[in-house]
Design a protein around this motif. Sequence first.
Motif, PDB file in Angstrom:
ATOM      1  N   THR A  31     -60.543   2.152 -39.176  1.00  0.00           N
ATOM      2  CA  THR A  31     -59.550   2.333 -38.107  1.00  0.00           C
ATOM      3  C   THR A  31     -58.354   1.449 -38.479  1.00  0.00           C
ATOM      4  O   THR A  31     -58.431   0.701 -39.457  1.00  0.00           O
ATOM      5  CB  THR A  31     -60.078   1.911 -36.708  1.00  0.00           C
ATOM      6  OG1 THR A  31     -59.908   0.496 -36.558  1.00  0.00           O
ATOM      7  CG2 THR A  31     -61.536   2.277 -36.491  1.00  0.00           C
ATOM      8  N   HIS A  65     -63.964   5.444 -28.522  1.00  0.00           N
ATOM      9  CA  HIS A  65     -62.741   5.942 -29.174  1.00  0.00           C
ATOM     10  C   HIS A  65     -62.576   7.433 -28.904  1.00  0.00           C
ATOM     11  O   HIS A  65     -63.537   8.201 -29.032  1.00  0.00           O
ATOM     12  CB  HIS A  65     -62.806   5.651 -30.677  1.00  0.00           C
ATOM     13  CG  HIS A  65     -62.854   4.178 -30.978  1.00  0.00           C
ATOM     14  ND1 HIS A  65     -63.972   3.407 -30.750  1.00  0.00           N
ATOM     15  CD2 HIS A  65     -61.910   3.330 -31.450  1.00  0.00           C
ATOM     16  CE1 HIS A  65     -63.715   2.149 -31.074  1.00  0.00           C
ATOM     17  NE2 HIS A  65     -62.463   2.073 -31.510  1.00  0.00           N
ATOM     18  N   SER A  67     -59.786  11.075 -29.088  1.00  0.00           N
ATOM     19  CA  SER A  67     -58.690  11.651 -29.883  1.00  0.00           C
ATOM     20  C   SER A  67     -57.629  12.324 -29.021  1.00  0.00           C
ATOM     21  O   SER A  67     -56.592  12.737 -29.534  1.00  0.00           O
ATOM     22  CB  SER A  67     -59.254  12.666 -30.887  1.00  0.00           C
ATOM     23  OG  SER A  67     -59.972  13.665 -30.207  1.00  0.00           O
ATOM     24  N   TRP A  91     -50.620   4.348 -27.091  1.00  0.00           N
ATOM     25  CA  TRP A  91     -51.622   5.210 -27.743  1.00  0.00           C
ATOM     26  C   TRP A  91     -50.914   6.291 -28.517  1.00  0.00           C
ATOM     27  O   TRP A  91     -49.915   6.805 -28.027  1.00  0.00           O
ATOM     28  CB  TRP A  91     -52.534   5.842 -26.688  1.00  0.00           C
ATOM     29  CG  TRP A  91     -53.635   4.957 -26.213  1.00  0.00           C
ATOM     30  CD1 TRP A  91     -53.893   3.656 -26.583  1.00  0.00           C
ATOM     31  CD2 TRP A  91     -54.652   5.311 -25.245  1.00  0.00           C
ATOM     32  NE1 TRP A  91     -54.999   3.192 -25.903  1.00  0.00           N
ATOM     33  CE2 TRP A  91     -55.484   4.184 -25.087  1.00  0.00           C
ATOM     34  CE3 TRP A  91     -54.938   6.470 -24.517  1.00  0.00           C
ATOM     35  CZ2 TRP A  91     -56.587   4.190 -24.219  1.00  0.00           C
ATOM     36  CZ3 TRP A  91     -56.013   6.470 -23.665  1.00  0.00           C
ATOM     37  CH2 TRP A  91     -56.841   5.329 -23.527  1.00  0.00           C
ATOM     38  N   PRO A  92     -51.428   6.721 -29.661  1.00  0.00           N
ATOM     39  CA  PRO A  92     -52.567   6.088 -30.318  1.00  0.00           C
ATOM     40  C   PRO A  92     -52.182   4.718 -30.877  1.00  0.00           C
ATOM     41  O   PRO A  92     -51.066   4.547 -31.371  1.00  0.00           O
ATOM     42  CB  PRO A  92     -52.912   7.061 -31.443  1.00  0.00           C
ATOM     43  CG  PRO A  92     -51.682   7.885 -31.668  1.00  0.00           C
ATOM     44  CD  PRO A  92     -50.914   7.890 -30.397  1.00  0.00           C
ATOM     45  N   ARG A 119     -60.205   3.536 -26.140  1.00  0.00           N
ATOM     46  CA  ARG A 119     -59.044   3.397 -27.017  1.00  0.00           C
ATOM     47  C   ARG A 119     -58.828   4.694 -27.776  1.00  0.00           C
ATOM     48  O   ARG A 119     -59.787   5.354 -28.178  1.00  0.00           O
ATOM     49  CB  ARG A 119     -59.343   2.256 -27.996  1.00  0.00           C
ATOM     50  CG  ARG A 119     -58.305   2.046 -29.067  1.00  0.00           C
ATOM     51  CD  ARG A 119     -58.561   0.731 -29.762  1.00  0.00           C
ATOM     52  NE  ARG A 119     -59.074   0.879 -31.111  1.00  0.00           N
ATOM     53  CZ  ARG A 119     -58.327   1.160 -32.167  1.00  0.00           C
ATOM     54  NH1 ARG A 119     -57.022   1.363 -32.035  1.00  0.00           N
ATOM     55  NH2 ARG A 119     -58.870   1.255 -33.365  1.00  0.00           N
ATOM     56  N   MET A 120     -57.537   5.046 -27.967  1.00  0.00           N
ATOM     57  CA  MET A 120     -57.196   6.183 -28.823  1.00  0.00           C
ATOM     58  C   MET A 120     -56.620   5.611 -30.119  1.00  0.00           C
ATOM     59  O   MET A 120     -55.480   5.128 -30.133  1.00  0.00           O
ATOM     60  CB  MET A 120     -56.178   7.099 -28.136  1.00  0.00           C
ATOM     61  CG  MET A 120     -55.986   8.422 -28.875  1.00  0.00           C
ATOM     62  SD  MET A 120     -54.587   9.378 -28.244  1.00  0.00           S
ATOM     63  CE  MET A 120     -55.143   9.816 -26.615  1.00  0.00           C
ATOM     64  N   PRO A 121     -57.393   5.618 -31.196  1.00  0.00           N
ATOM     65  CA  PRO A 121     -56.924   4.992 -32.442  1.00  0.00           C
ATOM     66  C   PRO A 121     -55.859   5.838 -33.143  1.00  0.00           C
ATOM     67  O   PRO A 121     -55.828   7.065 -32.993  1.00  0.00           O
ATOM     68  CB  PRO A 121     -58.192   4.889 -33.292  1.00  0.00           C
ATOM     69  CG  PRO A 121     -59.127   5.910 -32.756  1.00  0.00           C
ATOM     70  CD  PRO A 121     -58.777   6.149 -31.319  1.00  0.00           C
ATOM     71  N   SER A 122     -55.021   5.179 -33.954  1.00  0.00           N
ATOM     72  CA  SER A 122     -53.958   5.905 -34.656  1.00  0.00           C
ATOM     73  C   SER A 122     -54.342   6.216 -36.097  1.00  0.00           C
ATOM     74  O   SER A 122     -53.676   7.015 -36.755  1.00  0.00           O
ATOM     75  CB  SER A 122     -52.670   5.068 -34.662  1.00  0.00           C
ATOM     76  OG  SER A 122     -52.877   3.859 -35.371  1.00  0.00           O
ATOM     77  N   LYS A 127     -59.316   9.461 -36.342  1.00  0.00           N
ATOM     78  CA  LYS A 127     -58.751  10.493 -35.462  1.00  0.00           C
ATOM     79  C   LYS A 127     -59.314  11.873 -35.844  1.00  0.00           C
ATOM     80  O   LYS A 127     -59.790  12.631 -35.001  1.00  0.00           O
ATOM     81  CB  LYS A 127     -57.230  10.461 -35.646  1.00  0.00           C
ATOM     82  CG  LYS A 127     -56.449  11.048 -34.549  1.00  0.00           C
ATOM     83  CD  LYS A 127     -54.983  10.614 -34.636  1.00  0.00           C
ATOM     84  CE  LYS A 127     -54.188  11.497 -33.717  1.00  0.00           C
ATOM     85  NZ  LYS A 127     -53.405  12.508 -34.416  1.00  0.00           N
TER      86      LYS A 127
END
Length: 338
Positions: A31, A65, A67, A91-92, A119-122, A127
């Motif tokens: 991540t 996590h 998307s 976010w992300p 959390r919305m990861p970048s 993703k």
Amino acid sequence: MEETKLLSCNEDDLEIAAKLLRDGKIVGIPTETVYGLGADATNSKAVESVFKVKGRPADNPLIVHISGMDMLERIALDIPDLAYKLAEKFWPGPLTMVLKKRDTIPGVTSGGLDTVGIRMPSHPIIKRIIELAEIPIAAPSANISGYPSPTTAEHVMNDMTGKISVVVDGGRCHYGVESTVISFDDSQTIRILRPGCVTKEDLEQIYKTVIIDDAVLNEVTNQSNVCSPGMKYKHYSPKANIVIIDGSFDCFKKYISHHNGENVYSLIYDRESKDFPYQHLTYGNNSDEQAHQLFEKLRELDKVGAETVYVRTPEKNGVGLAVYNRLIRAAGFEVIKL
Ligand code: AMP
Ligand code: MG
């Protein structure tokens, strides 16, 4: 013992990772913060094995996590307007929000709480894996509990070989420290439970009342009264004994001249290296660089056989607060003020 395979980040390999997750297996995933140990957040059995593999206390909840915003609404309830505002801005990215959980998230994932950190990861790899798996992924850092978090696939392999089926190699993590964790005390206040690369100053640009929870900088004494269970535990710690020295570089040098020894190392700023005649490693020149390098350098100090490590203190604001928060835990709160 299970064989642990390293996967690349091509689409075929990401599909393999997504299928393993759907089948209830654990996958090491890059991540933008640190590597995570991913499992289907809605599958109690899969999540239980994450706790087991890490040796993580059962009351320390996992971050889930996602998307997309549709997934958020599948796992959280009564989401405040402020959370949507923050999601729009951050976010992300490396911001985790603690929200009321729906029953889709089992108690084992949330450490028995009725809330869940989301959390919305970048990072494009995690993703894509979540999109392919179509399930929210619970992912704590992919290290053995208590040890420094992994920021490369090699770190994950060091800790997890034989314990999980695959690790996806996405190179070095961009930020190097875990996400900022916040909760909403009421609709009036944002509380920082764990500082990260979305800083207090960043949050204040969206909403004026941001407070830092006491457990961020202080040792928790009343165990039952902690907003973020993770803050109770010793963390991020290499085998070496870490001591933070809070003072000027001149005072630091003088201190080391009196406390030098065969397995004594210092962790200092890059620019100080040329004026420092004792054995040392460096961890960058500013807070972003220190966040990026901290865990890697803590692991390297073990490799070189350091027994005591004196660390030049980072800044205590901005991203520096995240670095300091990890370091004081690695040091078991041992800070010498000069
Ligand atoms: P890690 O999985 O190692 O990144 O740690 C996750 C952090 O998020 C820990 O410090 C947890 O205490 C915190 N956290 C996750 N979920 C919650 C929650 N529902 N309430 C409070 N803190 C949480
Ligand atoms: Mg962790």
